[in-house]
Design an enzyme around this catalytic site. Structure first.
Site, mmCIF file in Angstrom:
data_model
loop_
_atom_site.group_PDB
_atom_site.id
_atom_site.type_symbol
_atom_site.label_atom_id
_atom_site.label_comp_id
_atom_site.label_asym_id
_atom_site.label_seq_id
_atom_site.Cartn_x
_atom_site.Cartn_y
_atom_site.Cartn_z
ATOM 1 C CB CYS A 105 32.483 36.817 43.158
ATOM 2 S SG CYS A 105 31.986 35.705 44.496
ATOM 3 C CG HIS B 26 36.222 38.480 45.316
ATOM 4 N ND1 HIS B 26 35.366 39.492 44.975
ATOM 5 C CD2 HIS B 26 35.464 37.498 45.851
ATOM 6 C CE1 HIS B 26 34.134 39.148 45.284
ATOM 7 N NE2 HIS B 26 34.158 37.939 45.818
ATOM 8 C CD GLU C 258 37.504 42.188 43.843
ATOM 9 O OE1 GLU C 258 37.849 41.463 42.882
ATOM 10 O OE2 GLU C 258 36.648 41.839 44.678
#
Ligand SMILES: *[C@@H]1O[C@H](CO)[C@@H](O)[C@H](O)[C@H]1NC(C)=O
Ligand SMILES: *[C@@H]1O[C@H](CO)[C@@H](O)[C@H](O)[C@H]1NC(C)=O
Ligand SMILES: *[C@@H]1O[C@H](CO)[C@@H](O)[C@H](O)[C@H]1NC(C)=O
Ligand SMILES: *[C@@H]1O[C@H](CO)[C@@H](O)[C@H](O)[C@H]1NC(C)=O
Length: 320
Positions: A135, A246, A248
């Protein structure tokens, strides 16, 4: 023959086949350590936040740990020698997402630039040193690659989960070249990439900034207004990668008001990216001085509950 000897032999044969001579050093490093860059807090966004600390969201740490790496936090506002040492000790760098500016003195972008320049030098010299930008980290990589020109398009892809649109030829990339077909299938069809950005990198931006020789993009997406943006890219020569979304969050962030994909397929996709990057780090032979390794580890820092005042479940905070 042990498993690792066989692995090494295989790599040797492969390297000889493509005419490289790095074979003897090329045993894989199965104790990879990755530096995750901290970031300053932005006051306007939340006056409750403590200006005397920098932070790392714990989800990035868990993302790497889940793929078999350990993490060392990399602080902001340090000396050139600090970054030089860290870069020579760790096996890769993760530039996390977040919301800060690129021109804060002593901030995330300044530290990121030092790490990026070191990584370029190391890779140019035949060393292997990977970076993953997620990002804001993706945006920082292309900002640095454009000699610090603010290149980003305003856009809006916030709180939406999207499939990736693969460009022709993207399966020859390093990032996707060895991806199992079911991962590609999920990425192509399902809403599994979590987007939380108000800036985008467009094809026009890449052309305007002459990034096309050194970088290739593999996938695009459209923001809420139909603006096409680049969602994954990699450096053409160095093991440097950018993801605008993202991975994660799929596994480690749980805010109910956020659109984080948590299906089993979304988790597999997240782990694909984590495994990919940690596998890159296993190709790096950098080492801490044995007596110092433990001191640097993130295990030495307490993780803090932050779900009641940030978008993250847990964070690490570091005094500035
Ligand atoms: C960076 O460190 C210097 C002292 O070394 C300090 O004066 C400055 O406020 C710090 N900047 C940030 C952004 O923490
Ligand atoms: C993905 O999300 C879009 C819009 O948010 C929706 O129209 C579409 O049906 C979703 N696709 C899948 C496979 O869930
Ligand atoms: C980046 O792209 C957007 C849209 O394509 C454009 O409006 C903006 O001017 C571009 N910026 C640069 C520096 O190329
Ligand atoms: C968040 O929760 C923690 C632990 O329950 C508490 O100590 C802290 O004061 C809370 N912070 C805010 C800003 O509500």
């Amino acid at each position: 023959m042990s498993g690792s000897t066989r692995e090494m032999l295989f790599i040797c044969l492969l390297l000889f086949a493509i005419g490289q001579r790095a074979c003897v050093e090329s045993t894989l490093n199965n104790r990879p350590i990755i530096g995750v860059l901290a970031q300053e807090l932005i006051m306007e966004s939340d006056p409750q936040l403590d200006p005397r600390v920098s932070y790392i969201a714990a989800s990035y740490v868990k993302f790497l740990e889940g793929a078999g790496a350990r993490v060392v936090p990399v602080m902001i506002n340090k000396t050139d020698d600090y970054y030089k040492n860290i870069a020579s000790y760790v096996n890769g760098i993760l530039l996390p997402g977040g919301g800060t500016y690129f021109d804060t003195p002593g901030g995330y972008a300044e530290a990121g630039q030092k790490l990026y320049e070191l990584a370029k030098k190391m890779n140019e010299a035949g060393d292997f040193f990977p970076i993953l930008g997620i990002c804001l980290g993706f945006e920082l990589l292309t900002y640095l690659a454009s000699d610090n020109v603010e290149h980003r398009a305003s856009c809006y892809s916030y709180n939406e989960a999207l499939p990736l649109e693969f460009k022709r030829g993207s399966f020859n990339s390093r990032l996707f070249g060895s991806a199992p077909s079911d991962i590609i299938g999920i990425l192509t069809k399902e809403n599994v990439t979590a987007n939380f950005h108000r800036y985008c990198l467009t094809k026009q931006n890449m052309t305007a900034l002459e990034l096309n020789d050194d970088w290739r993009f593999m996938t695009t997406n459209e923001d809420s207004n139909g603006l096409e943006f680049i969602s994954t890219l990699e450096h053409s020569r160095y093991p440097i990668y950018g993801l605008q979304f993202h991975p994660e969050k799929n596994v480690y962030e749980w805010r109910r008001d956020k659109n984080h994909p948590h299906s089993a397929k979304a988790v597999r996709v997240s782990q694909y990216f984590g495994n990919f990057f940690v596998n890159e780090a296993r190709k790096s032979g950098h080492k801490f001085p044995a007596s110092e390794e433990e001191e640097y580890m993130i295990y030495k820092h307490p993780v803090k509950y932050t779900a009641n005042y940030t978008v993250f479940e847990q964070c690490y905070e570091f005094p500035l």
